[in-house]
Design a protein around this motif. Structure first.
Motif, mmCIF file in Angstrom:
data_model
loop_
_atom_site.group_PDB
_atom_site.id
_atom_site.type_symbol
_atom_site.label_atom_id
_atom_site.label_comp_id
_atom_site.label_asym_id
_atom_site.label_seq_id
_atom_site.Cartn_x
_atom_site.Cartn_y
_atom_site.Cartn_z
ATOM 1 N N ALA A 63 44.133 50.255 39.332
ATOM 2 C CA ALA A 63 43.445 49.175 38.616
ATOM 3 C C ALA A 63 43.844 49.172 37.147
ATOM 4 C CB ALA A 63 41.935 49.328 38.761
ATOM 5 N N TRP A 90 45.849 38.382 42.318
ATOM 6 C CA TRP A 90 44.859 39.018 43.202
ATOM 7 C C TRP A 90 44.815 40.524 42.983
ATOM 8 C CZ3 TRP A 90 45.624 42.583 47.218
ATOM 9 C CH2 TRP A 90 44.521 42.818 48.034
ATOM 10 N N ARG A 123 41.880 45.121 40.880
ATOM 11 C CA ARG A 123 41.697 45.883 42.116
ATOM 12 C C ARG A 123 42.399 47.229 42.017
ATOM 13 N NH1 ARG A 123 41.186 40.687 43.927
ATOM 14 N NH2 ARG A 123 39.626 40.411 45.571
ATOM 15 N N ASN A 124 41.804 48.230 42.608
ATOM 16 C CA ASN A 124 42.347 49.583 42.551
ATOM 17 C C ASN A 124 43.274 49.825 43.747
ATOM 18 O OD1 ASN A 124 42.780 52.168 41.585
ATOM 19 N ND2 ASN A 124 41.066 53.017 42.757
ATOM 20 N N GLU A 125 44.323 49.027 43.813
ATOM 21 C CA GLU A 125 45.317 49.214 44.860
ATOM 22 C C GLU A 125 46.662 48.705 44.387
ATOM 23 O OE1 GLU A 125 45.211 46.262 48.233
ATOM 24 O OE2 GLU A 125 43.122 46.112 47.557
#
Length: 293
Positions: free
Chosen positions: A47, A114, A118-120
């Motif tokens: 992230a 997107w 987000r932590n991916e």
């Protein structure tokens, strides 16, 4: 102890303790801010790294300059195609144009957006879901150029490293955009290798290829698949006459071979290590000269 002494001591403690506690609280707050600004290797997450996508992604999505560069690329492509058509003689092999898909004729920045927050990291699962959704938009000027090629009888081959499992979804997406030549004969997706040269060679064995259009230099020549920055830059110098002539490059600051080269091709680096590699590649000004007191 007399009450007045007790009250006096209490007042003294308050005068000394409150400032001390305030200083302690400020120190804790500043420490927290510092830890957020400089996360440790163990706390620096995907992230955190994805925040670096914000400027590049919003530029691609909103800047008039990005649209201008895309129109410019396809305007030049049309000029070069016209030259090839003038030189093309009856009896020659059919003319063709080879284009990449992602960030060359279609825009996937919604996928990059997107990821932000987000932590991916990029993954095959999330990317495949995006491909199946078939929501990529046309790059500015791409549709007009491809239609022009089609109107002049020039075939378009889509040589992309989207996996073959995404063929139906990719064709659906391109057909929604009214792109020409969207059929299995002209869609050349990745099967057993990401090296596009065998697919380019297959087209060149039957057609005279007027142009190659892409956002990644490996869309033009496999020598750009090198995993170091110096080799890729040296190759650009060697090929400099081709750019704007045979090779048409679209801007993509969000991902690509340029990023992989920063990691020596090792995408398994941790988010912190990737951040460090990016920062180490910066050429930095020394700052204003120090004034003598």
């Amino acid at each position: 102890m007399p009450l007045r002494h007790t009250l006096a001591l209490s007042s003294l403690y308050q005068r000394r303790l409150v400032p001390a506690l305030s200083a302690f609280a400020i120190g804790v707050a500043l420490s927290g801010c510092a830890s957020q600004a400089q996360p440790t290797s163990s706390t620096y997450s995907s992230a955190d790294l994805n925040e670096q996508l914000v400027m590049a992604t919003v530029w691609m999505q909103s800047a008039a300059e990005y649209r201008a560069l895309s129109f410019q690329a396809f305007n030049v492509a049309r000029l070069r195609l016209d030259q090839a058509l003038e030189e093309h003689k009856s009896g020659d092999r059919p003319l063709a144009v080879i284009v990449d898909c992602d960030e060359a004729v279609i825009d996937n920045t919604a996928f990059q957006a997107w990821l932000i927050g987000r932590n991916e990291q990029y993954s095959s699962d999330s990317w495949n879901a995006w491909v199946e959704d078939a929501q990529a938009r046309a790059m500015p000027g791409a549709g007009e150029f491809l239609d022009y090629a089609h109107s002049r009888g020039v075939e378009v081959f889509y040589v992309t490293n989207r996996r073959a499992s995404g063929l139906a979804a990719t064709m659906k997406n391109l057909k929604q955009l009214d792109f020409p030549w969207v059929d299995e004969a002209h869609m050349m997706l990745r099967t057993d290798t990401g090296d596009k040269q065998p697919r380019r060679d297959a087209v060149m064995s039957t057609h005279d290829v007027a142009l190659l259009i892409g956002d990644n230099l490996a869309d033009f020549d496999s020598r750009y698949d090198a995993d170091d920055v110096a080799t890729r830059n040296a190759q650009v110098i060697q090929d400099r006459a081709h750019f704007g002539e045979r090779y048409i490059v679209l801007p993509n600051p969000t991902y690509g071979g340029w990023e992989a080269a920063l990691y020596d091709g090792n995408h398994s680096l941790s988010p912190r290590e990737k951040d460090q590699r990016r920062r180490a590649a910066l050429r930095t000004w020394s700052g204003p000269a120090q004034q003598s007191p």
